[in-house]
Design an enzyme around this catalytic site. Structure first.
Site, mmCIF file in Angstrom:
data_model
loop_
_atom_site.group_PDB
_atom_site.id
_atom_site.type_symbol
_atom_site.label_atom_id
_atom_site.label_comp_id
_atom_site.label_asym_id
_atom_site.label_seq_id
_atom_site.Cartn_x
_atom_site.Cartn_y
_atom_site.Cartn_z
ATOM 1 N N VAL A 1 -2.242 -5.498 13.265
ATOM 2 C CA VAL A 1 -0.912 -5.854 12.768
ATOM 3 C C VAL A 1 -0.049 -6.394 13.917
ATOM 4 O O VAL A 1 0.675 -7.378 13.762
ATOM 5 C CB VAL A 1 -0.225 -4.645 12.089
ATOM 6 C CG1 VAL A 1 1.213 -4.971 11.718
ATOM 7 C CG2 VAL A 1 -1.003 -4.222 10.844
ATOM 8 N N ARG B 1 8.663 6.541 5.719
ATOM 9 C CA ARG B 1 8.894 5.786 4.478
ATOM 10 C C ARG B 1 9.666 6.558 3.426
ATOM 11 O O ARG B 1 10.483 5.998 2.704
ATOM 12 C CB ARG B 1 7.552 5.325 3.881
ATOM 13 C CG ARG B 1 6.931 4.173 4.652
ATOM 14 C CD ARG B 1 5.567 3.795 4.074
ATOM 15 N NE ARG B 1 4.932 2.774 4.898
ATOM 16 C CZ ARG B 1 3.620 2.650 5.048
ATOM 17 N NH1 ARG B 1 2.802 3.475 4.425
ATOM 18 N NH2 ARG B 1 3.127 1.690 5.804
ATOM 19 N N CYS C 1 0.459 -1.666 2.787
ATOM 20 C CA CYS C 1 -0.084 -3.010 2.518
ATOM 21 C C CYS C 1 -0.342 -3.277 1.042
ATOM 22 O O CYS C 1 -0.168 -4.397 0.568
ATOM 23 C CB CYS C 1 -1.358 -3.209 3.306
ATOM 24 S SG CYS C 1 -2.509 -1.822 3.176
ATOM 25 N N ARG D 1 -12.142 0.565 -0.869
ATOM 26 C CA ARG D 1 -12.418 -0.358 0.236
ATOM 27 C C ARG D 1 -13.625 -1.220 -0.144
ATOM 28 O O ARG D 1 -14.609 -0.710 -0.690
ATOM 29 C CB ARG D 1 -12.731 0.450 1.483
ATOM 30 C CG ARG D 1 -12.745 -0.359 2.745
ATOM 31 C CD ARG D 1 -11.372 -0.747 3.219
ATOM 32 N NE ARG D 1 -10.600 0.363 3.737
ATOM 33 C CZ ARG D 1 -9.347 0.239 4.183
ATOM 34 N NH1 ARG D 1 -8.718 -0.922 4.140
ATOM 35 N NH2 ARG D 1 -8.700 1.287 4.636
ATOM 36 N N HIS E 1 -6.321 -8.109 0.806
ATOM 37 C CA HIS E 1 -6.503 -7.112 -0.240
ATOM 38 C C HIS E 1 -6.389 -7.779 -1.613
ATOM 39 O O HIS E 1 -5.589 -8.700 -1.797
ATOM 40 C CB HIS E 1 -5.403 -6.045 -0.172
ATOM 41 C CG HIS E 1 -5.534 -5.098 0.975
ATOM 42 N ND1 HIS E 1 -6.592 -5.090 1.851
ATOM 43 C CD2 HIS E 1 -4.715 -4.073 1.378
ATOM 44 C CE1 HIS E 1 -6.418 -4.118 2.741
ATOM 45 N NE2 HIS E 1 -5.296 -3.499 2.479
#
Lengths: 352, 352
Positions: free
Chosen positions: B21, B106, B137, B245, B252
């Site tokens: 990132v 968050r 994400c 995954r 994604h």
């Protein structure tokens, strides 16, 4: 393994014997020692003359165009919907009972669509059409878990997202995935093969299987709805699905959300699913255990994991399903149909 | 590209500058020419001393342990939840505004959780905690489409199955996938690396991301629910998810089923989604068009395809979402927060 031939057992043909499902059928015939008197391997004229060892002896592949279905009592078809549409009626006319692994006759009212663990009763009488249809690979594991849930709690809705392996497109699909993966590893800008999967499947996921229907859903997606309704005999069952191909060689997975008509208790759900024939629940004791295509376990089972009821909707729960699409989703189901039919005795040679 | 430094603009630190990132943040700083006076690249002491070229000149990576946050006005953190939990409070105490890309803050009531296209209003005032949190994400693309749908029709329920790329586990995750794929191609029985992904991700799908929670859902799955509720300011929003995954390097995907409170018209839905900023709908004209991780298109857009209303439930519809998890799902969102904050002028040096 030696294949025992039994003079009182049926004569069998496998049409599509060189394909991925056909090869698996042959494997299962050996493993399960399915009783038969003769075995005929049939494929397109391209493959005619090839020798395939079964039970220790070589069988010559015969061309479909030249094959006389009058020679057999039971024929497995897994050479594609077009081939079945063209050749199955002739095989039936010659007296063969057909177990068809394609989409050609699944919705035909005179043809039972059978998952033996779920609706074997539809085989109590010989099929009107002379055909027994095998459901699609991703329908079979779904109905195996949906039926007990429906009977216990009722199903308001099932929402299914699939993770389908390359082997669903046969040997060529697997080759294309492996070849594309090799190319991509060597050169990230390489142009990858995209004949079976478009865009290429290597290091990609492709949310489009089979052809588009008027509804905007693909045929693969529509199959799951209408086949589930027919197998479970629930004309208004609400199943909706997105079918996605993933870069896995073999074994389909699915993330299945089911909203029941009543609150569901996780322990009871696990006990219920564990009690189903040939179903393995992975997270009964250890909630962090789950099946994956590479490590599911018994290849003849439907594997269930990630069983969890929604904290904010006690009627809704998730299941993660993994099963071998060539075995559970195709050849094994067909062989289990044959075993049941042999037991019922309405197949020539199958009375003893 | 040359990076213009602006004496009136803020001094910026990127913590986790060598990670997946962090590297993407640096790329975006260059691409979007984010105004700044100084740039400090910070990482663990292991990476200290490395030179990273930015805007044509080399920047030396500084060790987090030795870095003085009093030197910067704005700090991006993307070095993991543990690092943020430990170091962000100190950075804030030194006067830096922090845009945090981890799970650490968050859900903190004093910290806005921001997707600029969705809830930029939460930035009308400086954050109480001195921290602005960047969502996970897979949450970001979801809320980008969920908000307009909720406002137009209401959302009874969203059922999400994800197809998440290896880059979500950083550079090491990608390396493990590629190394495992090479080994598996060479020898199908090879033992594959399984440090970041267990079982191995190569030619597999793994329905388990991050750690298990008491609910039986994983942390990754719980994040999507609670973050969506906070961002959309809908405390009882019913989002439920299975996070998986897949062996994809980057981008994604998600199969999203939404049941609205009222019947949904496909054309209106497509018009609505197409009107959202930085959203591309692929199947407005050609229903057989769809995005995939390898061929989505603009890396800064949320890509939507397979838009279809259920034939048997006019309130329910599917969307297939693809977006770059390092950009749209992480670094781009953080940079867009910074751009907005700069515009608002409550950041030191951001008044002009």
């Amino acid at each position: 393994m030696t294949l025992v031939t039994d003079p009182a057992a049926p004569r069998i043909a496998i049409v599509g014997a060189t394909g991925a499902v056909g090869s698996t059928l042959i494997e299962l015939l050996e493993e399960r020692a399915l009783r038969h008197r003769e075995l005929h391997l049939v494929a397109s004229s391209r493959s005619a003359g090839r020798l395939i060892p079964v039970g220790g002896r070589p069988y010559e592949v015969q061309a479909l165009e030249d094959f006389d279905f009058g020679l057999v009592d039971l024929a497995f078809f897994s050479a594609g919907t077009g081939v079945s549409a063209e050749w199955v009626p002739g095989a039936v006319a010659k007296g063969a009972l057909v177990i068809d692994n394609t989409n050609a006759f699944r919705m035909d009212p005179g043809t039972p669509l059978v998952v033996p663990q779920v609706n074997f009763r539809t085989l109590d009488e010989p099929p009107e059409s002379g055909i027994i249809a095998n459901p699609n690979c991703s329908t079979i594991p779904l109905v195996r878990v949906l039926q007990p849930v429906e009977r216990r709690w009722g199903v308001r809705q099932a929402v299914v997202s699939t993770y389908q392996a390359a082997s669903g497109q046969g040997h060529h699909g697997v080759e294309e995935l492996l070849e594309g993966s090799e190319l991509a590893l060597r050169d990230p800008d390489a142009e990858l093969p995209a004949e079976r999967f478009r865009p290429p499947l290597a290091f990609n996921v492709v949310p489009f299987i089979d052809v588009l229907q008027d509804s905007g859903f693909t045929l693969e997606e529509e199959k799951m709805v209408r086949e589930s309704r027919k197998i479970l005999d629930l004309a208004h069952l609400d199943v909706t699905t997105t079918c996605v191909r993933v870069p896995v060689v073999n074994c389909h997975s699915a993330a299945v959300w089911i909203e029941a008509d009543a609150p569901v208790d996780r322990d009871e759900l696990i006990a219920l699913l564990s009690a189903q024939p040939e179903v393995t629940v992975h997270d009964a004791e250890n909630r962090a255990a789950f099946p994956t295509p590479l490590e599911a376990g018994h290849p003849d089972h439907v594997h269930v994991g990630r069983v969890r009821v929604s904290p904010h909707n006690p009627r809704g729960f998730w299941l993660w399903l993994v099963s071998d699409n060539l075995r559970v989703g195709a050849a094994l189901n067909a062989v289990q149909i044959a075993e049941y039919v042999l037991g019922r005795g309405f197949l020539a040679g199958g009375t003893r």
